[in-house]
Enzyme design. Structure first.
Site, PDB file in Angstrom:
ATOM      1  N   SER A  11      -2.764 -39.877  60.694  1.00 16.49           N
ATOM      2  CA  SER A  11      -4.022 -40.377  61.257  1.00 16.49           C
ATOM      3  C   SER A  11      -4.007 -41.899  61.310  1.00 16.49           C
ATOM      4  O   SER A  11      -4.710 -42.508  62.119  1.00 16.49           O
ATOM      5  CB  SER A  11      -5.206 -39.911  60.409  1.00 16.49           C
ATOM      6  OG  SER A  11      -5.163 -38.516  60.250  1.00 16.49           O
TER       7      SER A  11
ATOM      8  N   GLY B  79      -9.762 -35.284  58.237  1.00 17.46           N
ATOM      9  CA  GLY B  79     -10.141 -35.373  59.649  1.00 17.46           C
ATOM     10  C   GLY B  79      -9.181 -36.229  60.445  1.00 17.46           C
ATOM     11  O   GLY B  79      -8.053 -36.470  60.013  1.00 17.46           O
ATOM     12  N   ALA B  80      -9.644 -36.700  61.635  1.00 16.83           N
ATOM     13  CA  ALA B  80      -8.758 -37.377  62.596  1.00 16.83           C
ATOM     14  C   ALA B  80      -7.528 -36.493  62.811  1.00 16.83           C
ATOM     15  O   ALA B  80      -6.380 -36.937  62.688  1.00 16.83           O
ATOM     16  CB  ALA B  80      -8.380 -38.778  62.124  1.00 16.83           C
ATOM     17  N   LEU B  81      -7.807 -35.238  63.104  1.00 13.97           N
ATOM     18  CA  LEU B  81      -6.750 -34.221  63.123  1.00 13.97           C
ATOM     19  C   LEU B  81      -5.754 -34.451  64.256  1.00 13.97           C
ATOM     20  O   LEU B  81      -6.117 -34.885  65.347  1.00 13.97           O
ATOM     21  CB  LEU B  81      -7.366 -32.825  63.256  1.00 13.97           C
ATOM     22  CG  LEU B  81      -8.337 -32.390  62.156  1.00 13.97           C
ATOM     23  CD1 LEU B  81      -8.709 -30.906  62.325  1.00 13.97           C
ATOM     24  CD2 LEU B  81      -7.775 -32.630  60.755  1.00 13.97           C
TER      25      LEU B  81
ATOM     26  N   ASP C  35       2.878 -35.881  52.663  1.00  4.22           N
ATOM     27  CA  ASP C  35       2.339 -36.547  51.468  1.00  4.22           C
ATOM     28  C   ASP C  35       2.979 -35.863  50.260  1.00  4.22           C
ATOM     29  O   ASP C  35       2.338 -35.088  49.558  1.00  4.22           O
ATOM     30  CB  ASP C  35       0.812 -36.423  51.457  1.00  4.22           C
ATOM     31  CG  ASP C  35       0.195 -37.104  52.661  1.00  4.22           C
ATOM     32  OD1 ASP C  35      -0.095 -38.291  52.599  1.00  4.22           O
ATOM     33  OD2 ASP C  35       0.036 -36.429  53.711  1.00  4.22           O
TER      34      ASP C  35
ATOM     35  N   HIS D 161      -1.681 -31.673  61.331  1.00  2.00           N
ATOM     36  CA  HIS D 161      -2.728 -30.845  60.724  1.00  2.00           C
ATOM     37  C   HIS D 161      -2.754 -29.458  61.385  1.00  2.00           C
ATOM     38  O   HIS D 161      -2.901 -28.444  60.713  1.00  2.00           O
ATOM     39  CB  HIS D 161      -4.112 -31.486  60.916  1.00  2.00           C
ATOM     40  CG  HIS D 161      -4.284 -32.829  60.269  1.00  2.00           C
ATOM     41  ND1 HIS D 161      -4.391 -33.987  60.990  1.00  2.00           N
ATOM     42  CD2 HIS D 161      -4.387 -33.200  58.967  1.00  2.00           C
ATOM     43  CE1 HIS D 161      -4.561 -35.012  60.167  1.00  2.00           C
ATOM     44  NE2 HIS D 161      -4.557 -34.571  58.939  1.00  2.00           N
TER      45      HIS D 161
ATOM     46  N   GLN E  72     -10.642 -41.665  46.597  1.00  2.00           N
ATOM     47  CA  GLN E  72      -9.192 -41.844  46.640  1.00  2.00           C
ATOM     48  C   GLN E  72      -8.781 -43.131  47.364  1.00  2.00           C
ATOM     49  O   GLN E  72      -7.600 -43.384  47.556  1.00  2.00           O
ATOM     50  CB  GLN E  72      -8.501 -40.617  47.234  1.00  2.00           C
ATOM     51  CG  GLN E  72      -8.739 -40.387  48.718  1.00  2.00           C
ATOM     52  CD  GLN E  72      -8.196 -39.044  49.164  1.00  2.00           C
ATOM     53  OE1 GLN E  72      -8.704 -37.992  48.789  1.00  2.00           O
ATOM     54  NE2 GLN E  72      -7.131 -39.068  49.954  1.00  2.00           N
TER      55      GLN E  72
HETATM   56  P1  AMP Z   1      -4.856 -36.127  55.672  1.00  2.00           P
HETATM   57  O1  AMP Z   1      -5.918 -35.750  56.635  1.00  2.00           O
HETATM   58  O2  AMP Z   1      -4.013 -37.259  56.121  1.00  2.00           O
HETATM   59  O3  AMP Z   1      -5.357 -36.246  54.273  1.00  2.00           O
HETATM   60  O4  AMP Z   1      -3.862 -34.894  55.652  1.00  2.00           O
HETATM   61  C1  AMP Z   1      -4.312 -33.593  55.432  1.00  2.00           C
HETATM   62  C2  AMP Z   1      -3.128 -32.688  55.230  1.00  2.00           C
HETATM   63  O5  AMP Z   1      -2.299 -32.727  56.387  1.00  2.00           O
HETATM   64  C3  AMP Z   1      -2.238 -33.128  54.057  1.00  2.00           C
HETATM   65  O6  AMP Z   1      -1.794 -31.989  53.358  1.00  2.00           O
HETATM   66  C4  AMP Z   1      -1.111 -33.830  54.747  1.00  2.00           C
HETATM   67  O7  AMP Z   1       0.086 -33.819  54.014  1.00  2.00           O
HETATM   68  C5  AMP Z   1      -0.982 -33.018  56.008  1.00  2.00           C
HETATM   69  N1  AMP Z   1      -0.294 -33.777  57.052  1.00  2.00           N
HETATM   70  C6  AMP Z   1      -0.635 -35.007  57.517  1.00  2.00           C
HETATM   71  N2  AMP Z   1       0.272 -35.441  58.424  1.00  2.00           N
HETATM   72  C7  AMP Z   1       1.219 -34.468  58.503  1.00  2.00           C
HETATM   73  C8  AMP Z   1       2.424 -34.310  59.246  1.00  2.00           C
HETATM   74  N3  AMP Z   1       2.868 -35.251  60.074  1.00  2.00           N
HETATM   75  N4  AMP Z   1       3.141 -33.173  59.093  1.00  2.00           N
HETATM   76  C9  AMP Z   1       2.702 -32.208  58.243  1.00  2.00           C
HETATM   77  N5  AMP Z   1       1.582 -32.290  57.505  1.00  2.00           N
HETATM   78  C10 AMP Z   1       0.845 -33.398  57.633  1.00  2.00           C
END
Ligand code: AMP
Length: 281
Positions: free
Chosen positions: A186, A31-33, A150, A37, A61
């Site tokens: 996020s 979340g916190a898209l 990531d 995302h 995690q």
């Molecule tokens: P998170 O919500 O931070 O766990 O991220 C969810 C998905 O979005 C993961 O696969 C992250 O690698 C991807 N993601 C987060 N930030 C970015 C970004 N700046 N560019 C591309 N993918 C991202």
């Protein structure tokens, strides 16, 4: 747009979609898209007929002293952005729905989860591997998209899907950055205005390091990168050159190698990475 908060609602919706022979993509998130995302969702929509976005701040995690309780939760905005980007289903389970009473199984990918970020966040990748395995088994998507932001997480997921014969294609999506190079995250909202000004030095240091690596001594160039970040105000956990598939650390530059960094700016932990070739081409 369907919003499912429990497994039964999710699977009833998926049954309808599967009946129509549609191809399903999963985009797992906490979340916190943001636009990063959204780019994953857009890419998923281009590759399939139905995009499921999971939104779950996964407690397993996070380490004991990490930011689980304060992690940003912006559900209503997330739903809007996911819908605009092409998502059809949001799966936002509760902790109880995900980990039913007495849950005790852990998926661990071994050494790959213990290096780099794993050294500083000891059970992080076990938590990630376990929840992603559950999501893949619950949804059985044709593809699942993960951001290269990531990068270690992406490698861990590729490893587990291959090892456990999970029939989902894992797709890595490019890193989306702010104009000044800071990778969207996020957690960027934790940065103070002054820290936000310093933050892009992480990306610039990766660029400089990648640029100098091919023709110089690797350990000296990495030490210089760490010194530059420290001087800028970062507290560096690691800056390493690694094999881009196994993530094994490299003492010499090799084709296909990747630079990965994690560093603290005040109370915010930032990570980033870059292919050495990408930067030099
Ligand atoms: P998170 O919500 O931070 O766990 O991220 C969810 C998905 O979005 C993961 O696969 C992250 O690698 C991807 N993601 C987060 N930030 C970015 C970004 N700046 N560019 C591309 N993918 C991202």
């Amino acid at each position: 747009m369907i919003i499912a908060n429990d497994l039964e609602t999710l699977q009833n919706s998926l049954l309808e979609i599967a009946k129509n022979g549609k191809k399903i993509a999963l985009v797992p998130t906490m979340g916190a898209l943001h636009t990063g995302h959204a780019s994953l969702i857009t890419q998923a929509k281009e590759m399939t007929d139905c995009v499921v976005v999971s939104i779950f701040v996964n407690p397993t995690q996070f380490g004991k002293n990490e930011d689980y309780s304060i992690y940003p939760r912006t559900f209503d905005d997330d739903v809007k952005l996911a819908q605009q980007s092409g998502a059809e289903i949001i799966y936002a389970p509760t902790v109880e729905d995900m980990y039913t009473n007495g849950f005790s199984t852990i998926i661990s990918v071994g050494d790959m989860g213990k290096i780099l970020c794993g050294k500083f966040r000891p059970s992080h990748f076990d938590g990630v591997a376990t929840v992603v395995t559950k999501l893949l088994l619950r949804i059985m998507p044709h593809i699942a998209i993960f951001g290269m932001k990531d990068y270690q997480q992406l490698c861990v997921i590729e490893r587990l899907v291959s090892d456990l014969d999970i029939p989902t294609e894992i797709v890595g999506a490019p890193i989306i950055r702010e104009e000044d190079g800071l990778a969207l995250s996020s957690r960027n909202r934790y940065l103070s205005p002054d820290e936000r000004k310093i933050a892009p030095i992480l990306y610039k240091t990766l660029q400089n390091t990648a640029h100098n690596l091919k023709s110089n001594n690797v350990s000296e160039i990495l030490a210089k990168g760490i010194a530059d970040l420290t001087e800028a105000g970062y507290k560096v956990e690691y800056l390493e050159l690694c094999d881009s598939f196994t993530l094994a650390p490299l003492a010499e530059y090799e084709e296909g190698s990747r630079l990965l960094v994690a560093a603290w700016l005040g109370k915010t932990r930032l990570i980033d990475n870059m292919s050495v070739e990408e930067n030099n081409d």
